[in-house]
Write a protein that holds these residues in place. Sequence first.
Motif, mmCIF file in Angstrom:
data_model
loop_
_atom_site.group_PDB
_atom_site.id
_atom_site.type_symbol
_atom_site.label_atom_id
_atom_site.label_comp_id
_atom_site.label_asym_id
_atom_site.label_seq_id
_atom_site.Cartn_x
_atom_site.Cartn_y
_atom_site.Cartn_z
ATOM 1 N N GLY A 46 -10.211 -11.924 4.521
ATOM 2 C CA GLY A 46 -10.403 -11.342 3.198
ATOM 3 C C GLY A 46 -11.018 -9.963 3.188
ATOM 4 N N THR A 47 -11.492 -9.461 4.329
ATOM 5 C CA THR A 47 -12.112 -8.140 4.402
ATOM 6 C C THR A 47 -11.128 -7.132 4.977
ATOM 7 O OG1 THR A 47 -14.306 -9.102 4.742
ATOM 8 C CG2 THR A 47 -14.017 -6.791 5.346
ATOM 9 N N ALA A 48 -10.819 -6.081 4.205
ATOM 10 C CA ALA A 48 -9.822 -5.092 4.631
ATOM 11 C C ALA A 48 -10.321 -4.318 5.838
ATOM 12 C CB ALA A 48 -9.514 -4.141 3.488
ATOM 13 N N LEU A 49 -9.441 -4.122 6.797
ATOM 14 C CA LEU A 49 -9.723 -3.308 7.976
ATOM 15 C C LEU A 49 -9.087 -1.947 7.739
ATOM 16 C CD1 LEU A 49 -8.849 -5.994 10.708
ATOM 17 C CD2 LEU A 49 -11.092 -5.477 9.708
ATOM 18 N N GLU A 50 -9.877 -1.025 7.193
ATOM 19 C CA GLU A 50 -9.351 0.263 6.758
ATOM 20 C C GLU A 50 -8.691 1.012 7.921
ATOM 21 O OE1 GLU A 50 -9.083 1.117 3.735
ATOM 22 O OE2 GLU A 50 -10.253 -0.545 2.930
ATOM 23 N N GLY A 51 -7.568 1.664 7.601
ATOM 24 C CA GLY A 51 -6.861 2.436 8.610
ATOM 25 C C GLY A 51 -5.842 1.642 9.396
ATOM 26 N N THR A 52 -5.720 0.351 9.116
ATOM 27 C CA THR A 52 -4.749 -0.479 9.835
ATOM 28 C C THR A 52 -3.490 -0.666 9.003
ATOM 29 O OG1 THR A 52 -5.684 -2.527 8.947
ATOM 30 C CG2 THR A 52 -6.580 -1.719 11.034
ATOM 31 N N ALA A 53 -2.409 -1.038 9.663
ATOM 32 C CA ALA A 53 -1.142 -1.294 8.972
ATOM 33 C C ALA A 53 -0.220 -2.066 9.904
ATOM 34 C CB ALA A 53 -0.474 0.009 8.542
ATOM 35 N N ALA A 54 0.774 -2.710 9.302
ATOM 36 C CA ALA A 54 1.802 -3.406 10.063
ATOM 37 C C ALA A 54 3.083 -2.594 10.046
ATOM 38 C CB ALA A 54 2.046 -4.793 9.474
ATOM 39 N N GLY A 55 3.884 -2.720 11.103
ATOM 40 C CA GLY A 55 5.157 -2.025 11.196
ATOM 41 C C GLY A 55 6.262 -2.965 11.620
ATOM 42 N N VAL A 56 7.508 -2.625 11.265
ATOM 43 C CA VAL A 56 8.667 -3.455 11.592
ATOM 44 C C VAL A 56 9.779 -2.540 12.092
ATOM 45 C CG1 VAL A 56 10.337 -5.137 10.756
ATOM 46 C CG2 VAL A 56 8.046 -5.061 9.735
ATOM 47 N N LYS A 57 10.331 -2.851 13.259
ATOM 48 C CA LYS A 57 11.390 -2.037 13.850
ATOM 49 C C LYS A 57 12.766 -2.513 13.379
ATOM 50 C CE LYS A 57 8.746 -0.727 17.957
ATOM 51 N NZ LYS A 57 8.723 -0.701 19.451
#
Length: 227
Positions: A46-57
Amino acid sequence: MKLIAAAATLLLSAPVFAYESGSVLLRAGAATVSPDVSSSALALSGTALEGTAAGVKDGSALGITATYMWRDHWGIELVAASPFSHDLKVTGLGESFDLGETRHLPPTVLLQYYPLAPSSKVQPYVGAGLNYTVFFEEAISSQADSVFATLGATDGADLSLKNSTGVALEAGVDFTFGADQRWLFNVAVFWMDIDTKATVEVPGVGKITADVELDPLVTMAGLGYRF
């Protein structure tokens, strides 16, 4: 004899109504899904990890479509495919790393409009409808398990992706060929509204989630046949 010859000439010179009411068009070819990814920050319990993201190829597979012309100029199309496979990645937790992979199937139904005369040998078309994307066989990579181990994971992580329902749009063109114009060369592009929630259960660490908009362009080129 002259009457028979005249009738034969008339029949041979008559246009071939390839796209008239009642026709069935089957197409198959190479299809590539190219996601236009927009991801929320990853959240740990529930706590956002700022600066992170998911990617999909990108992923490629055999695309298959079937169209029933329920009226001249109007068709109903079903889009199917062999399973697409996509590599997943995570950015922002140190260096980018491979999260794992997933497979999906994109059953889609569209209403199509063909603006040209049914006898035209070139048939552009547009369509709109609904897509349902099913994700399955999600798997975590060994690299991701190693990263999670540094965070205190006590066992292998488990990945899941939520299925999606959304709008689908398409544009394409058929080039008919052959003695009776039954064969088709087809190129098409689709846009699909695909949103999912990725969840990674990491024993000893917690639950990592991200809301991911895929919204891919799907390009397809191949052959078809009219029945």
